[in-house]
Scaffold this motif. Sequence first.
Motif, PDB file in Angstrom:
ATOM      1  N   VAL A 190     -50.051  -4.745  -3.571  1.00 26.92           N
ATOM      2  CA  VAL A 190     -50.882  -4.445  -4.732  1.00 26.92           C
ATOM      3  C   VAL A 190     -51.797  -5.647  -4.957  1.00 26.92           C
ATOM      4  CG1 VAL A 190     -50.903  -4.039  -7.226  1.00 26.92           C
ATOM      5  CG2 VAL A 190     -49.156  -2.951  -5.794  1.00 26.92           C
ATOM      6  N   PRO A 191     -53.112  -5.451  -4.969  1.00 30.23           N
ATOM      7  CA  PRO A 191     -54.024  -6.588  -5.180  1.00 30.23           C
ATOM      8  C   PRO A 191     -53.703  -7.301  -6.494  1.00 30.23           C
ATOM      9  CG  PRO A 191     -55.236  -4.641  -4.479  1.00 30.23           C
ATOM     10  CD  PRO A 191     -53.842  -4.186  -4.761  1.00 30.23           C
ATOM     11  N   GLU A 192     -53.844  -8.610  -6.483  1.00 26.03           N
ATOM     12  CA  GLU A 192     -53.496  -9.381  -7.673  1.00 26.03           C
ATOM     13  C   GLU A 192     -54.293  -8.960  -8.904  1.00 26.03           C
ATOM     14  OE1 GLU A 192     -50.911 -11.924  -9.513  1.00 26.03           O
ATOM     15  OE2 GLU A 192     -50.909 -11.151  -7.452  1.00 26.03           O
ATOM     16  N   PRO A 193     -55.618  -8.697  -8.794  1.00 28.84           N
ATOM     17  CA  PRO A 193     -56.350  -8.224  -9.977  1.00 28.84           C
ATOM     18  C   PRO A 193     -55.797  -6.911 -10.516  1.00 28.84           C
ATOM     19  CG  PRO A 193     -57.883  -8.985  -8.303  1.00 28.84           C
ATOM     20  CD  PRO A 193     -56.535  -8.941  -7.659  1.00 28.84           C
ATOM     21  N   VAL A 194     -55.365  -6.034  -9.611  1.00 37.17           N
ATOM     22  CA  VAL A 194     -54.762  -4.761 -10.037  1.00 37.17           C
ATOM     23  C   VAL A 194     -53.456  -5.032 -10.771  1.00 37.17           C
ATOM     24  CG1 VAL A 194     -53.716  -2.604  -9.244  1.00 37.17           C
ATOM     25  CG2 VAL A 194     -55.824  -3.425  -8.184  1.00 37.17           C
ATOM     26  N   PHE A 195     -52.642  -5.911 -10.205  1.00 35.75           N
ATOM     27  CA  PHE A 195     -51.362  -6.240 -10.841  1.00 35.75           C
ATOM     28  C   PHE A 195     -51.589  -6.796 -12.240  1.00 35.75           C
ATOM     29  CE2 PHE A 195     -47.796  -8.995 -11.857  1.00 35.75           C
ATOM     30  CZ  PHE A 195     -46.708  -8.192 -11.550  1.00 35.75           C
ATOM     31  N   GLU A 196     -52.561  -7.695 -12.385  1.00 42.35           N
ATOM     32  CA  GLU A 196     -52.819  -8.298 -13.689  1.00 42.35           C
ATOM     33  C   GLU A 196     -53.378  -7.265 -14.675  1.00 42.35           C
ATOM     34  OE1 GLU A 196     -51.814 -11.096 -14.813  1.00 42.35           O
ATOM     35  OE2 GLU A 196     -51.001 -11.694 -12.864  1.00 42.35           O
ATOM     36  N   ASP A 197     -54.192  -6.323 -14.182  1.00 39.96           N
ATOM     37  CA  ASP A 197     -54.672  -5.244 -15.050  1.00 39.96           C
ATOM     38  C   ASP A 197     -53.511  -4.384 -15.545  1.00 39.96           C
ATOM     39  OD1 ASP A 197     -57.301  -5.973 -14.985  1.00 39.96           O
ATOM     40  OD2 ASP A 197     -57.919  -4.457 -13.511  1.00 39.96           O
TER      41      ASP A 197
END
Length: 212
Positions: A190-197
């Motif tokens: 899971v891309p980090e920006p996606v995870f943070e979102d």
Amino acid sequence: MIHISYSEENANKKVKAPLTKRGNKTRQKLLVAAEKVFGETGYFQASIVDITKEASVAQGTFYIYFPSKYAIFEELITQMSKDFRSKIKGEIGGVKDYQQVLRIGFRTFFSWVKEHRNLYSIVQQVLLVDENLYRSYYQRLAEGYIRELKEAAKNDDSLMDLDPETIAYSLMGISQFIGMRWVYWDNTDVPEPVFEDVMGIIFHGITGNKKE
């Protein structure tokens, strides 16, 4: 809804627990083979012959440990659920901050999906095989979330006063489909920006000030 049908004789039999280390090793070998066969072929297309060939054991050996194809499928789901819940428990053990608990829990789930792609596929099949087994699988996962939420509520006044079961199933839905979109479909992290979102949605919602 389609349900698996199998003989009453087999339905009433219990899965035999091996009494020796060798027996336990063979039984586990059959479960690993079943994971691959069910995951790649699908429950309804898979056969006991397929499983025993994959495990490199005689067909008669299968029946020493499992009375039917359904029995090994049910055991696989049960073991998967137990192993995953045990892994989550081990990863979050001792962590008090609930935001950290959720972060660790989500990352652990995504890692689990990546390492057990066939099992993830199998879970999707359970609804067509046995609705009660499907329901039981998710209820057990939800129970873990609910316990953690209730415990967290005792120590964290910032948590909103919401129904723990509602939150549990909402969190499970988010992790399920984020994992499916990136880890299962694209076979990537899971891309980090996606995870943070995702974390932002969970902790802050989707309303408020836009990002600059």
